[in-house]
Scaffold this motif. Structure first.
Motif, PDB file in Angstrom:
ATOM      1  N   THR A 253       0.833  -1.199   0.000  1.00  0.00           N
ATOM      2  CA  THR A 253       0.000   0.000   0.000  1.00  0.00           C
ATOM      3  C   THR A 253       0.870   1.253   0.000  1.00  0.00           C
ATOM      4  N   ARG A 254       1.903   1.270   0.839  1.00  0.00           N
ATOM      5  CA  ARG A 254       2.812   2.425   0.870  1.00  0.00           C
ATOM      6  C   ARG A 254       3.519   2.600  -0.480  1.00  0.00           C
ATOM      7  N   ALA A 255       3.908   1.484  -1.095  1.00  0.00           N
ATOM      8  CA  ALA A 255       4.572   1.562  -2.402  1.00  0.00           C
ATOM      9  C   ALA A 255       3.633   2.148  -3.453  1.00  0.00           C
ATOM     10  N   VAL A 256       2.392   1.687  -3.468  1.00  0.00           N
ATOM     11  CA  VAL A 256       1.417   2.216  -4.432  1.00  0.00           C
ATOM     12  C   VAL A 256       1.209   3.711  -4.206  1.00  0.00           C
ATOM     13  N   MET A 257       1.095   4.118  -2.956  1.00  0.00           N
ATOM     14  CA  MET A 257       0.902   5.542  -2.644  1.00  0.00           C
ATOM     15  C   MET A 257       2.124   6.371  -3.073  1.00  0.00           C
ATOM     16  N   ALA A 258       3.309   5.867  -2.778  1.00  0.00           N
ATOM     17  CA  ALA A 258       4.526   6.603  -3.122  1.00  0.00           C
ATOM     18  C   ALA A 258       4.692   6.703  -4.637  1.00  0.00           C
ATOM     19  N   LEU A 259       4.523   5.594  -5.341  1.00  0.00           N
ATOM     20  CA  LEU A 259       4.715   5.583  -6.792  1.00  0.00           C
ATOM     21  C   LEU A 259       3.630   6.390  -7.503  1.00  0.00           C
ATOM     22  N   GLY A 260       2.387   6.193  -7.091  1.00  0.00           N
ATOM     23  CA  GLY A 260       1.298   6.960  -7.690  1.00  0.00           C
ATOM     24  C   GLY A 260       1.430   8.440  -7.409  1.00  0.00           C
ATOM     25  N   GLY A 261       1.843   8.767  -6.202  1.00  0.00           N
ATOM     26  CA  GLY A 261       2.039  10.172  -5.840  1.00  0.00           C
ATOM     27  C   GLY A 261       3.138  10.834  -6.657  1.00  0.00           C
ATOM     28  N   LEU A 262       4.229  10.109  -6.878  1.00  0.00           N
ATOM     29  CA  LEU A 262       5.303  10.655  -7.713  1.00  0.00           C
ATOM     30  C   LEU A 262       4.799  10.946  -9.122  1.00  0.00           C
ATOM     31  N   GLN A 263       4.094   9.981  -9.685  1.00  0.00           N
ATOM     32  CA  GLN A 263       3.549  10.165 -11.034  1.00  0.00           C
ATOM     33  C   GLN A 263       2.614  11.373 -11.061  1.00  0.00           C
ATOM     34  N   ASP A 264       1.719  11.449 -10.085  1.00  0.00           N
ATOM     35  CA  ASP A 264       0.758  12.555 -10.044  1.00  0.00           C
ATOM     36  C   ASP A 264       1.446  13.911  -9.917  1.00  0.00           C
ATOM     37  N   CYS A 265       2.522  13.963  -9.143  1.00  0.00           N
ATOM     38  CA  CYS A 265       3.226  15.237  -8.961  1.00  0.00           C
ATOM     39  C   CYS A 265       3.813  15.754 -10.270  1.00  0.00           C
TER      40      CYS A 265
END
Length: 177
Positions: free
Chosen positions: A139-151
């Motif tokens: 879950t943390r990995a998905v949040m971190a990776l998705g957040g990077l992409q979104d930024c």
């Protein structure tokens, strides 16, 4: 030979522009041909279908993403921050194409991109939390990776290095949270 490649690139450039303005589903091959000033049969000479044209446009994204992952998977030791910086760089470099792809979810599904992205995220989670991440780590990995992409998409006016530092720092905090 170079002439054909040149024409293919012109078709792809015009198609990208029309896809951005009108959407993939609402852009016909006839509209692309008209914008280029060529006949539809001439366009068919280079691309047999809209799907083939779209695939040719997103293929560099897929190839670069796979290359990034393979390079990370070759490493004997994973530095989380370095991996996240590379992931940010990949998305920043491709952000115009990513915006186009994300705005066309049906197209994403047709091209199998959803499965590709989910597989990439799973592979990256395994690199970030070897050997097999538990649910909290995944879950943390998905949040971190998705957040990077979104930024990379959300803040188009922020200078690259400033955005990279802020986004990667936040992603690292998410992983260690």
């Amino acid at each position: 030979m170079a002439r054909g490649s040149d024409t293919r690139q012109r078709i792809q450039a015009v198609a990208r522009d029309l896809f951005r303005r009108n959407g993939v589903q609402k852009t016909s091959l006839q509209a692309i041909a008209a914008e280029l000033g060529i006949t539809k049969p001439a366009l068919y000479y280079h691309f047999a279908s809209r799907e083939e044209l779209v695939r040719s446009i997103v293929q560099p994204l897929i190839e670069d993403g796979e290359a990034f992952l393979r390079e990370q998977e070759k490493r004997t030791e994973v530095d989380q921050r370095a991996l996240l910086e590379g992931y940010f760089d990949f998305h920043f470099e491709h952000r115009d194409l990513i915006v186009l792809v994300l705005s066309e979810m049906p197209t994403l599904a047709e091209l199998g991109m959803i499965e590709i992205v989910l597989t990439w995220r799973h592979r990256l989670a395994e690199l970030l939390f070897p050997p097999t991440p538990d649910l909290a780590q995944s879950t943390r990995a998905v949040m971190a990776l998705g957040g990077l992409q979104d930024c990379t998409i959300q803040f188009p006016d922020v200078p690259r290095e400033q955005l990279r530092e802020a986004a990667v720092t936040a992603a690292v905090a998410t992983l260690t949270g």
